[in-house]
Design an enzyme around this catalytic site. Sequence first.
Site, PDB file in Angstrom:
ATOM      1  N   SER A 124       0.750  -1.124  -0.026  1.00 32.19           N
ATOM      2  CA  SER A 124      -0.006  -0.005  -0.146  1.00 32.19           C
ATOM      3  C   SER A 124       0.983   1.191   0.007  1.00 32.19           C
ATOM      4  CB  SER A 124      -0.847   0.091   1.249  1.00 32.19           C
ATOM      5  OG  SER A 124      -1.471   1.255   1.476  1.00 32.19           O
ATOM      6  N   TYR A 149      -2.176  -1.365  10.625  1.00 31.90           N
ATOM      7  CA  TYR A 149      -2.232  -1.861   9.426  1.00 31.90           C
ATOM      8  C   TYR A 149      -1.265  -1.575   8.367  1.00 31.90           C
ATOM      9  CZ  TYR A 149      -3.814  -1.817   4.442  1.00 31.90           C
ATOM     10  OH  TYR A 149      -3.709  -2.044   2.918  1.00 31.90           O
ATOM     11  N   LYS A 153       2.057  -3.933   6.429  1.00 30.47           N
ATOM     12  CA  LYS A 153       2.429  -3.902   5.028  1.00 30.47           C
ATOM     13  C   LYS A 153       4.108  -3.625   4.960  1.00 30.47           C
ATOM     14  CE  LYS A 153      -1.540  -4.457   3.256  1.00 30.47           C
ATOM     15  NZ  LYS A 153      -1.787  -6.205   2.915  1.00 30.47           N
TER      16      LYS A 153
HETATM   17  P1  NAD Z   1     -10.969  -7.502   0.813  1.00 26.84           P
HETATM   18  O1  NAD Z   1     -10.996  -7.665   2.327  1.00 26.84           O
HETATM   19  O2  NAD Z   1     -11.985  -7.281  -0.002  1.00 26.84           O
HETATM   20  O3  NAD Z   1     -10.189  -8.898   0.398  1.00 26.84           O
HETATM   21  C1  NAD Z   1      -9.395  -9.864   1.287  1.00 26.84           C
HETATM   22  C2  NAD Z   1      -9.721 -11.269   1.166  1.00 26.84           C
HETATM   23  O4  NAD Z   1      -8.908 -11.992   1.902  1.00 26.84           O
HETATM   24  C3  NAD Z   1     -11.346 -11.273   1.749  1.00 26.84           C
HETATM   25  O5  NAD Z   1     -11.917 -12.021   0.756  1.00 26.84           O
HETATM   26  C4  NAD Z   1     -11.134 -12.153   3.053  1.00 26.84           C
HETATM   27  O6  NAD Z   1     -12.111 -13.000   3.305  1.00 26.84           O
HETATM   28  C5  NAD Z   1      -9.619 -13.013   2.787  1.00 26.84           C
HETATM   29  N1  NAD Z   1      -8.985 -13.203   3.872  1.00 26.84           N
HETATM   30  C6  NAD Z   1      -8.661 -12.230   4.911  1.00 26.84           C
HETATM   31  N2  NAD Z   1      -7.633 -12.945   5.804  1.00 26.84           N
HETATM   32  C7  NAD Z   1      -7.752 -14.289   5.260  1.00 26.84           C
HETATM   33  C8  NAD Z   1      -6.901 -15.487   5.847  1.00 26.84           C
HETATM   34  N3  NAD Z   1      -6.389 -15.440   6.942  1.00 26.84           N
HETATM   35  N4  NAD Z   1      -7.349 -16.813   5.194  1.00 26.84           N
HETATM   36  C9  NAD Z   1      -8.085 -16.734   4.080  1.00 26.84           C
HETATM   37  N5  NAD Z   1      -8.678 -15.573   3.585  1.00 26.84           N
HETATM   38  C10 NAD Z   1      -8.291 -14.463   4.268  1.00 26.84           C
HETATM   39  O7  NAD Z   1      -9.864  -6.682   0.580  1.00 26.84           O
HETATM   40  P2  NAD Z   1      -9.091  -5.900  -0.547  1.00 26.84           P
HETATM   41  O8  NAD Z   1      -9.568  -4.612  -0.731  1.00 26.84           O
HETATM   42  O9  NAD Z   1      -9.491  -6.785  -1.962  1.00 26.84           O
HETATM   43  O10 NAD Z   1      -7.691  -5.734  -0.388  1.00 26.84           O
HETATM   44  C11 NAD Z   1      -6.777  -7.187  -0.894  1.00 26.84           C
HETATM   45  C12 NAD Z   1      -5.443  -6.586  -0.302  1.00 26.84           C
HETATM   46  O11 NAD Z   1      -4.756  -5.661  -0.854  1.00 26.84           O
HETATM   47  C13 NAD Z   1      -5.281  -6.672   1.286  1.00 26.84           C
HETATM   48  O12 NAD Z   1      -3.986  -7.276   1.697  1.00 26.84           O
HETATM   49  C14 NAD Z   1      -5.022  -5.242   1.452  1.00 26.84           C
HETATM   50  O13 NAD Z   1      -4.502  -4.874   2.733  1.00 26.84           O
HETATM   51  C15 NAD Z   1      -4.399  -4.780   0.317  1.00 26.84           C
HETATM   52  N6  NAD Z   1      -4.740  -3.364  -0.218  1.00 26.84           N
HETATM   53  C16 NAD Z   1      -6.020  -2.867  -0.093  1.00 26.84           C
HETATM   54  C17 NAD Z   1      -6.493  -1.588  -0.590  1.00 26.84           C
HETATM   55  C18 NAD Z   1      -7.620  -1.047  -0.699  1.00 26.84           C
HETATM   56  O14 NAD Z   1      -7.861   0.106  -0.818  1.00 26.84           O
HETATM   57  N7  NAD Z   1      -8.644  -2.079  -0.906  1.00 26.84           N
HETATM   58  C19 NAD Z   1      -5.100  -0.628  -0.736  1.00 26.84           C
HETATM   59  C20 NAD Z   1      -3.913  -1.085  -0.389  1.00 26.84           C
HETATM   60  C21 NAD Z   1      -3.743  -2.530  -0.180  1.00 26.84           C
HETATM   61  C1  UD1 Z   2      -6.806   4.825   3.603  1.00 28.72           C
HETATM   62  C2  UD1 Z   2      -5.571   4.139   4.194  1.00 28.72           C
HETATM   63  C3  UD1 Z   2      -4.865   3.406   3.083  1.00 28.72           C
HETATM   64  C4  UD1 Z   2      -5.790   2.666   2.467  1.00 28.72           C
HETATM   65  C5  UD1 Z   2      -7.012   3.216   1.787  1.00 28.72           C
HETATM   66  C6  UD1 Z   2      -8.011   2.473   0.935  1.00 28.72           C
HETATM   67  C7  UD1 Z   2      -3.931   5.255   5.550  1.00 28.72           C
HETATM   68  C8  UD1 Z   2      -3.485   6.459   6.228  1.00 28.72           C
HETATM   69  N1  UD1 Z   2      -4.649   5.347   4.744  1.00 28.72           N
HETATM   70  O1  UD1 Z   2      -6.502   5.891   2.736  1.00 28.72           O
HETATM   71  O2  UD1 Z   2      -3.801   2.824   3.660  1.00 28.72           O
HETATM   72  O3  UD1 Z   2      -4.961   1.834   1.541  1.00 28.72           O
HETATM   73  O4  UD1 Z   2      -7.633   3.880   2.740  1.00 28.72           O
HETATM   74  O5  UD1 Z   2      -8.327   3.032  -0.286  1.00 28.72           O
HETATM   75  O6  UD1 Z   2      -3.325   4.276   6.224  1.00 28.72           O
HETATM   76  N2  UD1 Z   2     -13.067  11.306   3.141  1.00 28.72           N
HETATM   77  C9  UD1 Z   2     -14.144  12.177   3.693  1.00 28.72           C
HETATM   78  N3  UD1 Z   2     -15.094  11.730   4.125  1.00 28.72           N
HETATM   79  C10 UD1 Z   2     -15.125  10.449   4.210  1.00 28.72           C
HETATM   80  C11 UD1 Z   2     -14.324   9.445   3.981  1.00 28.72           C
HETATM   81  C12 UD1 Z   2     -13.123   9.907   3.331  1.00 28.72           C
HETATM   82  O7  UD1 Z   2     -13.754  13.439   3.531  1.00 28.72           O
HETATM   83  O8  UD1 Z   2     -16.320   9.754   4.784  1.00 28.72           O
HETATM   84  C13 UD1 Z   2     -11.642  11.765   2.693  1.00 28.72           C
HETATM   85  C14 UD1 Z   2     -10.372  11.630   3.502  1.00 28.72           C
HETATM   86  O9  UD1 Z   2     -10.109  12.472   4.360  1.00 28.72           O
HETATM   87  C15 UD1 Z   2      -9.445  11.620   2.302  1.00 28.72           C
HETATM   88  C16 UD1 Z   2     -10.038  10.728   1.235  1.00 28.72           C
HETATM   89  O10 UD1 Z   2     -11.513  11.242   1.301  1.00 28.72           O
HETATM   90  O11 UD1 Z   2      -8.938  12.834   1.908  1.00 28.72           O
HETATM   91  C17 UD1 Z   2      -9.839   9.460   0.786  1.00 28.72           C
HETATM   92  O12 UD1 Z   2     -10.045   8.739   2.206  1.00 28.72           O
HETATM   93  P1  UD1 Z   2     -10.151   7.288   2.239  1.00 28.72           P
HETATM   94  O13 UD1 Z   2     -11.196   6.656   1.110  1.00 28.72           O
HETATM   95  O14 UD1 Z   2     -10.435   6.787   3.863  1.00 28.72           O
HETATM   96  O15 UD1 Z   2      -8.544   6.768   1.881  1.00 28.72           O
HETATM   97  P2  UD1 Z   2      -7.344   7.269   2.556  1.00 28.72           P
HETATM   98  O16 UD1 Z   2      -7.646   7.805   3.723  1.00 28.72           O
HETATM   99  O17 UD1 Z   2      -6.563   7.872   1.723  1.00 28.72           O
END
Ligand code: NAD
Ligand code: UD1
Length: 335
Positions: A124, A149, A153
């Site tokens: 991330s 969290y 990472k």
């Molecule tokens: P998500 O929660 O939708 O998907 C994660 C999946 O992993 C889920 O289906 C959950 O059931 C499964 N899971 C969790 N722990 C498990 C375990 N111990 N064994 C088997 N399955 C397990 O999340 P996502 O948004 O698809 O994110 C996927 C990955 O990307 C995560 O590692 C997350 O931290 C990373 N990531 C996500 C974002 C984001 O904004 N969505 C941003 C940066 C990084």
């Molecule tokens: C957060 C996490 C990031 C993660 C991401 C998922 C941190 C610091 N941030 O990012 O790790 O990957 O979520 O996409 O760990 N906002 C509002 N109102 C709301 C919600 C959000 O104004 O109800 C604003 C926030 O202030 C920010 C932007 O929208 O400026 C995006 O927020 P959000 O979607 O929560 O993502 P991040 O905080 O960027």
Amino acid sequence: MKILVTGGLGFIGSHTVVELLNNNYEVIIVDNLYNSQIDVLDKIKQITGKDVKFYKEDVCDKQALEKIFKENEIDSVIHFAGYKAVGESCQKPLMYYRNNLMSTINLLEVMNENNVKSFIFSSSATIYGDPGTPKYVEKMGRGKTSNPYGTTKAMIEEILEDLYKSDNTWKISILRYFNPTGAHSSGLIGESPNGIPNNLMPYILKVASGELEVLNIFGNDYPTPDGTGIRDYIHVVDVAKGHVSALNKIVNSNSGVYVYNLGSGKGVSVLELVNTFERVNNVKVNYRIADRRPGDLAEYYADPTKALNELGWKAEKTVEDICRDSWNFMKNNKN
Ligand code: NAD
Ligand code: UD1
């Protein structure tokens, strides 16, 4: 080639499975359904017309993993499984360290035992910490993370680097996502967080659909053109395609640890996102200006040049696509 996808029924995992199948990879999913629904498996089949082998197992269960590796000749692993809620990770740090670290260590050990050494990891942009400049580039390295969290990472990135130092036959790709959002254009798969969402787009969707009354915009006094926070929103299908590009790269490259930003390279403010959502979907999003959210940065976005130069990957979809596809998914999945 057979690819094991952990967390493959989750938001980014399910979209990546679709792209892998579209590119003729064979896919095996392991997911414990902690944050996903089993019907996503059918949706993936509907979209691609292809079957996927599924194991409902916990990646923290090493014996279960050993069985999966025994039953399948796996070539590569894409590891999405993990917990991802920033706020919850501050309240339950041990739960986050256990799940995110244990699942990864188990997986790497079982891969090692089976001589499978090709690995893609979901990292991330949060690992950059607060580097003091809004444009994040890979060579900046890791900064101080602001929550458990994010620390999981950063720790896993270090574990992967140490693993490679100890055994340089590994091929590892670390993908640092910015703000993945949007949904598949079929409207069949997307993101459906439980309860009240923390992230911006899921919150906008609940306000637009009338489930929640009003969006709180966290601060309009940041040093940005309209005063609201700026982020790099990237369509989940672009993120998914980034994994296929990273996989093609490590399959065809020498061993090594390859790190890439997956972002669009464009900063978009909260107000810009809300306005675009209203315009393309012709729907109202009630909002009010609230206090800044503690821990938020004013502005950051990716420098995606390295992924373009080395993977031939760049984000193709626009913020309009993100808004349209998110709303389409919401309308299709009201229940
Ligand atoms: P998500 O929660 O939708 O998907 C994660 C999946 O992993 C889920 O289906 C959950 O059931 C499964 N899971 C969790 N722990 C498990 C375990 N111990 N064994 C088997 N399955 C397990 O999340 P996502 O948004 O698809 O994110 C996927 C990955 O990307 C995560 O590692 C997350 O931290 C990373 N990531 C996500 C974002 C984001 O904004 N969505 C941003 C940066 C990084
Ligand atoms: C957060 C996490 C990031 C993660 C991401 C998922 C941190 C610091 N941030 O990012 O790790 O990957 O979520 O996409 O760990 N906002 C509002 N109102 C709301 C919600 C959000 O104004 O109800 C604003 C926030 O202030 C920010 C932007 O929208 O400026 C995006 O927020 P959000 O979607 O929560 O993502 P991040 O905080 O960027």
